[in-house]
Design a protein around this motif. Structure first.
Motif, PDB file in Angstrom:
ATOM      1  N   LEU A 267      21.231 -16.594 -13.552  1.00 22.64           N
ATOM      2  CA  LEU A 267      20.724 -17.871 -13.065  1.00 22.64           C
ATOM      3  C   LEU A 267      19.376 -18.160 -13.694  1.00 22.64           C
ATOM      4  O   LEU A 267      18.475 -17.325 -13.685  1.00 22.64           O
ATOM      5  CB  LEU A 267      20.616 -17.839 -11.540  1.00 22.64           C
ATOM      6  CG  LEU A 267      21.944 -17.585 -10.824  1.00 22.64           C
ATOM      7  CD1 LEU A 267      21.734 -17.587  -9.324  1.00 22.64           C
ATOM      8  CD2 LEU A 267      22.990 -18.619 -11.217  1.00 22.64           C
TER       9      LEU A 267
ATOM     10  N   LYS B 118      21.955 -11.001 -11.483  1.00 22.75           N
ATOM     11  CA  LYS B 118      23.019 -11.969 -11.691  1.00 22.75           C
ATOM     12  C   LYS B 118      23.801 -12.162 -10.399  1.00 22.75           C
ATOM     13  O   LYS B 118      23.789 -11.313  -9.514  1.00 22.75           O
ATOM     14  CB  LYS B 118      23.976 -11.496 -12.790  1.00 22.75           C
ATOM     15  CG  LYS B 118      23.293 -11.194 -14.125  1.00 22.75           C
ATOM     16  CD  LYS B 118      24.288 -10.670 -15.134  1.00 22.75           C
ATOM     17  CE  LYS B 118      23.598 -10.320 -16.450  1.00 22.75           C
ATOM     18  NZ  LYS B 118      24.558  -9.798 -17.457  1.00 22.75           N
TER      19      LYS B 118
ATOM     20  N   TYR C 122      25.306 -20.625  -8.741  1.00 19.85           N
ATOM     21  CA  TYR C 122      26.416 -19.975  -9.443  1.00 19.85           C
ATOM     22  C   TYR C 122      27.615 -20.931  -9.523  1.00 19.85           C
ATOM     23  O   TYR C 122      28.230 -21.104 -10.592  1.00 19.85           O
ATOM     24  CB  TYR C 122      26.805 -18.698  -8.702  1.00 19.85           C
ATOM     25  CG  TYR C 122      27.973 -17.945  -9.312  1.00 19.85           C
ATOM     26  CD1 TYR C 122      27.769 -17.003 -10.309  1.00 19.85           C
ATOM     27  CD2 TYR C 122      29.276 -18.165  -8.857  1.00 19.85           C
ATOM     28  CE1 TYR C 122      28.838 -16.298 -10.863  1.00 19.85           C
ATOM     29  CE2 TYR C 122      30.346 -17.470  -9.392  1.00 19.85           C
ATOM     30  CZ  TYR C 122      30.126 -16.530 -10.398  1.00 19.85           C
ATOM     31  OH  TYR C 122      31.190 -15.848 -10.940  1.00 19.85           O
TER      32      TYR C 122
END
Length: 427
Positions: free
Chosen positions: A87, A73, A186
């Motif tokens: 993601l 992550k 992100y």
């Protein structure tokens, strides 16, 4: 002798006055006929990637033989707190998502910093969750394209994302070096959730505003690896995300469409000589720039008998598949323009091919709906109104009005002639 000369001069002046009176009367009648009485006024117009249709959803995982895969992550960190996001990407049957690495201790951090991992995270096809952050994604399942996303805010965020275009970026382009793409992904996902007011994200808003680093996070947080720790750079990243969210809110209200058309014309109208028609100014349908515009279909309504003509005055009978170069005028039958306000509605449906658009992808269950840019066709619509205002009917016909005014002018002329004749007689 002097009296006769004086009388002759006076007589000449009166004769000239008589001729001038006739000339004024005739000029008045001709002017009335030429100018006419029914005038038309026009008000201002009113304005009424994944290239595939399906994909298998994948995620970043690090795994070792005999161990459970560990999702990778990206997260903002703040004094031991973090805001991690998994993601998601489309593998299109070409990406290896199970990499054999040790997932304990410093080995995780070492792999995340390795050239293999940096190469692995580049050039992926990302998709993003449009629903709540707490909804479960359908990893390993096949998603299908559902429909075009018409939310202007989400469309704006995706258009700004550097994931889809090297010319755009939410955070400063290249921030994080080899990790830029995952940081930009992100930022894209976080912006979408903030735009939609996701409770799970907004509850951690203080982490966003007070973050001190950004990097890779392990599931448990035990092996987190901050990549960017410079305070000013982190502040720039979070500030950029929040700024794009505000811009997206405005786009949500005002609308944001990567493919659009506009109908452009002036307010002028003219009389078509020798016919029973008025004619609008030149009308042109203009597609937005940098798009794969193909053609448009035209429709006109509002006044009976109206029709378009090309720049040579020839009627355009086929109103389908017109191009941006096809300019036209609108012919309006004079006898169909009623008293008061008349409206002509000009409508166009554009056709764009092979353009990048925001699409929704879904599973037939309770998993997350996803959004991403895809290649497809689009048919945006545009409509404008031309307001035609005619003069009110006074109850008298044009010819009756002309005859009446002409009679008044002639009577005035006769009166002038009589007065002049009497003046001569009395001299």
């Amino acid at each position: 002798m002097n009296n006769n000369s004086s009388n002759n001069n006076l007589s000449g002046k009166h004769h000239f006055s008589i001729v001038l009176s006739f000339a004024v009367a005739m000029f008045a009648i001709i002017s009335l006929i030429a100018v006419g009485f029914n005038q038309i006024s026009f008000a201002a117009p009113n304005d009424g990637t994944s290239s595939s249709d399906k994909f298998t959803l994948s995620k970043y995982e690090l795994s070792a033989t005999g161990q459970q895969p560990r999702p990778v992550k990206v997260s903002l960190f703040k004094s031991g707190l973090y805001l991690p996001i998994e993601l998601m990407f489309t593998d299109n049957a070409t990406l290896n998502v199970n990499t054999e690495v040790v997932t304990q201790g410093d080995a995780f951090k070492q792999y995340v910093q390795s050239t293999d991992f940096k190469n692995f995270i580049k050039g992926k096809h990302y998709v993003f969750c449009i629903d709540k952050s707490t909804d479960a994604p359908g990893y390993g399942s096949e998603y299908n394209r559902k429909d075009r996303i018409n939310d202007g805010g989400i469309a704006y965020i995706l258009s700004k994302s550097g994931i889809y275009s090297s010319g755009n970026s939410i955070i400063p382009a290249g921030t994080g070096g080899d990790y830029y793409e995952v940081f930009e992904a992100y930022a894209t996902q976080l912006a979408i959730w903030l735009l939609n007011g996701d409770e799970g994200i907004t509850a951690k808003y203080d982490i966003i505003t007070g973050a001190d680093s950004i990097g890779i996070a392990s599931t448990s947080g035990e092996y987190d690896l901050p990549i960017i720790t410079d305070q000013s750079t982190v502040k720039t990243i979070t500030g950029s995300i929040l700024s794009v969210v505000e811009e997206a809110k405005a786009a949500k209200i005002n609308g944001f469409n990567p493919t659009s058309i506009d109908i452009n014309f002036a307010e002028d109208i003219s009389d078509v000589e020798g016919t029973n028609y008025y004619q609008s100014s030149l009308v042109q349908v203009i597609p937005n720039p940098n798009s794969n515009f193909v053609s448009y279909d035209l429709s006109l309504s509002g006044i009976e008998g109206i029709f378009p003509v090309n720049e040579n005055g020839e009627e355009i009978k086929n109103l389908s598949n017109l191009t941006a170069s096809d300019k036209f005028y609108i012919r309006i039958p004079k006898d169909k323009v009623s008293n008061g306000t008349n409206e002509i509605t000009i409508s166009a449906v554009g056709k764009f091919s092979n353009v990048t658009l925001p699409y929704r992808y879904y599973l037939a269950d309770d998993k997350q709906d996803l959004v991403g840019l895809g290649v497809g066709d689009d048919t945006p619509k545009a409509e404008k109104k031309l307001v035609v205002v005619s003069s009110p009917d006074t109850g008298a016909s044009t010819s009756q009005t002309i005859y009446f005014i002409g009679l008044v002018v002639l009577l005035c002329g006769v009166g002038i002639i009589y007065a002049n004749s009497k003046a001569i007689k009395n001299v």
